[in-house]
Design an enzyme around this catalytic site. Structure first.
Site, PDB file in Angstrom:
ATOM      1  N   ARG A  42       0.636  40.379  48.495  1.00  0.00           N
ATOM      2  CA  ARG A  42      -0.066  39.243  47.749  1.00  0.00           C
ATOM      3  C   ARG A  42      -0.518  38.369  48.696  1.00  0.00           C
ATOM      4  O   ARG A  42      -0.268  38.197  49.799  1.00  0.00           O
ATOM      5  CB  ARG A  42       1.223  38.461  46.697  1.00  0.00           C
ATOM      6  CG  ARG A  42       1.584  39.519  45.664  1.00  0.00           C
ATOM      7  CD  ARG A  42       2.428  38.748  44.820  1.00  0.00           C
ATOM      8  NE  ARG A  42       1.771  37.839  43.775  1.00  0.00           N
ATOM      9  CZ  ARG A  42       1.378  38.139  42.502  1.00  0.00           C
ATOM     10  NH1 ARG A  42       1.929  39.389  42.022  1.00  0.00           N
ATOM     11  NH2 ARG A  42       0.746  37.161  41.980  1.00  0.00           N
TER      12      ARG A  42
ATOM     13  N   GLU B  17      -1.373  47.834  46.476  1.00  0.00           N
ATOM     14  CA  GLU B  17      -2.227  47.007  45.465  1.00  0.00           C
ATOM     15  C   GLU B  17      -2.521  45.526  46.377  1.00  0.00           C
ATOM     16  O   GLU B  17      -1.740  44.878  47.088  1.00  0.00           O
ATOM     17  CB  GLU B  17      -1.149  46.543  44.577  1.00  0.00           C
ATOM     18  CG  GLU B  17      -0.529  47.779  43.773  1.00  0.00           C
ATOM     19  CD  GLU B  17       0.680  47.156  42.843  1.00  0.00           C
ATOM     20  OE1 GLU B  17       0.768  46.056  42.631  1.00  0.00           O
ATOM     21  OE2 GLU B  17       1.157  48.066  42.133  1.00  0.00           O
TER      22      GLU B  17
ATOM     23  N   ARG C 271       4.401  36.676  49.105  1.00  0.00           N
ATOM     24  CA  ARG C 271       5.807  36.290  48.502  1.00  0.00           C
ATOM     25  C   ARG C 271       6.876  37.436  48.805  1.00  0.00           C
ATOM     26  O   ARG C 271       7.825  36.829  48.991  1.00  0.00           O
ATOM     27  CB  ARG C 271       6.114  35.746  47.091  1.00  0.00           C
ATOM     28  CG  ARG C 271       5.594  36.770  46.224  1.00  0.00           C
ATOM     29  CD  ARG C 271       5.713  36.446  44.769  1.00  0.00           C
ATOM     30  NE  ARG C 271       4.570  35.411  44.198  1.00  0.00           N
ATOM     31  CZ  ARG C 271       4.176  35.501  43.030  1.00  0.00           C
ATOM     32  NH1 ARG C 271       4.949  36.293  42.103  1.00  0.00           N
ATOM     33  NH2 ARG C 271       3.022  34.685  42.446  1.00  0.00           N
TER      34      ARG C 271
ATOM     35  N   HIS D 207       3.500  49.004  34.676  1.00  0.00           N
ATOM     36  CA  HIS D 207       3.772  47.799  34.685  1.00  0.00           C
ATOM     37  C   HIS D 207       4.663  47.645  33.327  1.00  0.00           C
ATOM     38  O   HIS D 207       4.600  47.866  32.182  1.00  0.00           O
ATOM     39  CB  HIS D 207       2.643  46.766  34.404  1.00  0.00           C
ATOM     40  CG  HIS D 207       2.935  45.427  34.353  1.00  0.00           C
ATOM     41  ND1 HIS D 207       2.964  44.874  35.433  1.00  0.00           N
ATOM     42  CD2 HIS D 207       3.732  44.517  33.619  1.00  0.00           C
ATOM     43  CE1 HIS D 207       3.440  43.381  35.599  1.00  0.00           C
ATOM     44  NE2 HIS D 207       3.946  43.408  34.233  1.00  0.00           N
TER      45      HIS D 207
ATOM     46  N   ASN E  57       7.407  51.601  43.186  1.00  0.00           N
ATOM     47  CA  ASN E  57       6.980  50.065  43.753  1.00  0.00           C
ATOM     48  C   ASN E  57       8.044  49.479  44.562  1.00  0.00           C
ATOM     49  O   ASN E  57       9.234  49.172  43.669  1.00  0.00           O
ATOM     50  CB  ASN E  57       6.260  49.429  42.614  1.00  0.00           C
ATOM     51  CG  ASN E  57       5.818  48.147  43.148  1.00  0.00           C
ATOM     52  OD1 ASN E  57       6.552  47.356  44.041  1.00  0.00           O
ATOM     53  ND2 ASN E  57       4.679  47.266  42.638  1.00  0.00           N
TER      54      ASN E  57
ATOM     55  N   HIS F 268      10.160  44.974  45.143  1.00  0.00           N
ATOM     56  CA  HIS F 268      11.446  44.134  44.813  1.00  0.00           C
ATOM     57  C   HIS F 268      12.629  44.130  45.956  1.00  0.00           C
ATOM     58  O   HIS F 268      13.679  43.262  46.017  1.00  0.00           O
ATOM     59  CB  HIS F 268      11.943  44.545  43.412  1.00  0.00           C
ATOM     60  CG  HIS F 268      11.093  43.894  42.530  1.00  0.00           C
ATOM     61  ND1 HIS F 268      11.051  42.473  42.069  1.00  0.00           N
ATOM     62  CD2 HIS F 268      10.094  44.480  41.591  1.00  0.00           C
ATOM     63  CE1 HIS F 268      10.250  42.414  41.349  1.00  0.00           C
ATOM     64  NE2 HIS F 268       9.601  43.475  40.846  1.00  0.00           N
TER      65      HIS F 268
ATOM     66  N   GLU G 173      -6.026  52.598  36.770  1.00  0.00           N
ATOM     67  CA  GLU G 173      -4.586  52.325  36.475  1.00  0.00           C
ATOM     68  C   GLU G 173      -4.494  51.435  35.140  1.00  0.00           C
ATOM     69  O   GLU G 173      -4.850  50.275  35.259  1.00  0.00           O
ATOM     70  CB  GLU G 173      -3.491  51.721  37.551  1.00  0.00           C
ATOM     71  CG  GLU G 173      -2.158  51.545  37.191  1.00  0.00           C
ATOM     72  CD  GLU G 173      -1.240  51.277  38.290  1.00  0.00           C
ATOM     73  OE1 GLU G 173      -1.560  51.505  39.453  1.00  0.00           O
ATOM     74  OE2 GLU G 173      -0.111  50.815  38.061  1.00  0.00           O
TER      75      GLU G 173
ATOM     76  N   HIS H  26       2.730  45.598  47.083  1.00  0.00           N
ATOM     77  CA  HIS H  26       1.588  44.892  46.788  1.00  0.00           C
ATOM     78  C   HIS H  26       1.513  43.624  47.676  1.00  0.00           C
ATOM     79  O   HIS H  26       2.772  43.166  47.964  1.00  0.00           O
ATOM     80  CB  HIS H  26       1.895  44.304  45.420  1.00  0.00           C
ATOM     81  CG  HIS H  26       1.013  43.479  44.972  1.00  0.00           C
ATOM     82  ND1 HIS H  26       0.955  42.877  43.427  1.00  0.00           N
ATOM     83  CD2 HIS H  26      -0.297  42.676  45.322  1.00  0.00           C
ATOM     84  CE1 HIS H  26       0.101  42.001  43.348  1.00  0.00           C
ATOM     85  NE2 HIS H  26      -0.740  41.893  44.571  1.00  0.00           N
TER      86      HIS H  26
ATOM     87  N   THR I 256       2.040  40.547  37.807  1.00  0.00           N
ATOM     88  CA  THR I 256       0.552  41.022  37.461  1.00  0.00           C
ATOM     89  C   THR I 256       0.591  40.787  35.987  1.00  0.00           C
ATOM     90  O   THR I 256       1.013  41.913  35.378  1.00  0.00           O
ATOM     91  CB  THR I 256       0.150  42.007  38.128  1.00  0.00           C
ATOM     92  OG1 THR I 256       0.424  41.914  39.584  1.00  0.00           O
ATOM     93  CG2 THR I 256      -1.445  42.026  38.332  1.00  0.00           C
TER      94      THR I 256
HETATM   95  N1  PXP Z   1       1.285  48.835  38.593  1.00  0.00           N
HETATM   96  C1  PXP Z   1       0.663  47.553  39.299  1.00  0.00           C
HETATM   97  C2  PXP Z   1      -0.795  47.807  39.424  1.00  0.00           C
HETATM   98  C3  PXP Z   1       1.403  46.398  39.628  1.00  0.00           C
HETATM   99  O1  PXP Z   1       0.703  45.526  39.896  1.00  0.00           O
HETATM  100  C4  PXP Z   1       2.638  46.555  39.297  1.00  0.00           C
HETATM  101  C5  PXP Z   1       3.662  45.378  39.437  1.00  0.00           C
HETATM  102  O2  PXP Z   1       3.479  44.935  40.566  1.00  0.00           O
HETATM  103  C6  PXP Z   1       3.419  47.903  38.805  1.00  0.00           C
HETATM  104  C7  PXP Z   1       2.620  48.890  38.540  1.00  0.00           C
HETATM  105  C8  PXP Z   1       4.803  47.853  38.726  1.00  0.00           C
HETATM  106  O3  PXP Z   1       5.191  47.137  37.845  1.00  0.00           O
HETATM  107  P1  PXP Z   1       6.916  47.222  37.397  1.00  0.00           P
HETATM  108  O4  PXP Z   1       7.586  46.381  38.552  1.00  0.00           O
HETATM  109  O5  PXP Z   1       6.999  46.134  36.056  1.00  0.00           O
HETATM  110  O6  PXP Z   1       7.408  48.500  37.098  1.00  0.00           O
END
Ligand code: PXP
Length: 260
Positions: free
Chosen positions: A44, A69, A48, A213, A6, A9, A150, A42, A100
């Site tokens: 959003r 996402e 953001r 997550h 992901n 960030h 998921e 994601h 999330t």
């Molecule tokens: N999976 C989903 C569906 C998420 O919403 C997120 C956070 O955006 C993640 C995985 C990744 O989470 P993390 O950034 O805590 O590794």
């Protein structure tokens, strides 16, 4: 086990200055060359971090499948249908949340989720539902005819951090719990047991199972041992480590931990 990275960030860092640097697009080739199997972003509702233009460029340029996402809002689903990522993961969204914080209320939002799945599938986009690890959520997901679930690993990750971290602050959500350490072993075991049970149950119903997550280099190994989970989506810990090691090393180190 496959690894979705992901990259939200990277856009968070860019948005801190509202300039064009760092560009999340630059992560695609590095992730692909370092063993990632999928790119996750994601889009959003408040935009953001990832913007529409980022999503468009990432889907167009990614050498890896893109897992996008998004919330179940019809206007966002229309955008996702036009973008045509490989997969859409439907997630709950609250504007005030930092990230999330829980899974979708699959029974409460049944009809809106069904509408979103139908539309996405019509555009040849496979769909995953981000759910808490409960049998109820899995049964509802199966009834909805979705391809993937998921499992939200946030409770497990928070409890793991509380149990194993000596740092004075671990996570904003767990500080308030203020639990004695002896209770943590049971709570952590229960949170892990719920993931094992949910993954096995979902798989037995024919669903493909991902999880994510709060997963990081310390807490990932028990999750990798759940052989009914096929894929992990990880963001924060990989991008955080990349500040010190570079993205290639951060991704390849995590991929190594995903090997069974
Ligand atoms: N999976 C989903 C569906 C998420 O919403 C997120 C956070 O955006 C993640 C995985 C990744 O989470 P993390 O950034 O805590 O590794």
């Amino acid at each position: 086990m496959t690894l979705g990275v992901n990259i939200d960030h990277i856009a968070v860092l860019r948005e801190a200055r509202k300039i064009n640097d760092p560009d999340p697009l630059m992560a695609l080739a590095i992730c692909a060359q370092s063993g990632a199997d999928q790119i996750t972003i994601h889009l959003r509702e408040d935009r953001r971090h990832i913007h529409d233009e980022d999503a468009r460029r990432i889907v167009a340029a990614s050498p890896l499948p893109v897992n996008l996402e998004c919330a179940i809002e019809p206007s966002i689903i229309d955008i996702v249908c036009a973008l045509r990522p490989h997969r859409a993961t439907l997630v709950p969204e609250k504007r005030e949340e930092v990230t999330t914080e829980g899974g979708l209320d699959v029974t409460g939002n049944y009809q809106s989720i069904l509408n979103a799945i139908t539309k996405l599938n019509e555009h040849e986009i496979e769909v995953s539902l981000f759910i808490d690890p409960t049998r109820e959520a899995i049964e509802a997901s199966e009834r909805l005819g979705v391809q993937w679930v998921e499992l939200h690993t946030g409770s497990y990750a928070n409890l793991y951090a509380m149990r194993h971290s000596a740092l004075p602050h671990t996570h904003h959500a767990i500080k308030s719990l203020n639990l004695p350490r002896r209770d943590l072993d049971n709570l952590l075991e229960n949170a892990y047991g719920a993931l094992v049970d949910a993954a096995n149950y979902a798989r037995s119903l024919g669903l493909k199972v991902a999880a994510g997550h709060g997963l990081n280099y310390q807490n990932i190994s028990p999750i990798v041992n759940i052989d009914t989970i096929e894929e992990l989506n990880i963001g924060q810990s990989i991008i955080a480590r990349s500040v010190f090691t570079g993205l290639a090393t951060a991704v390849s180190d995590m991929k190594a931990l995903c090997q069974r």
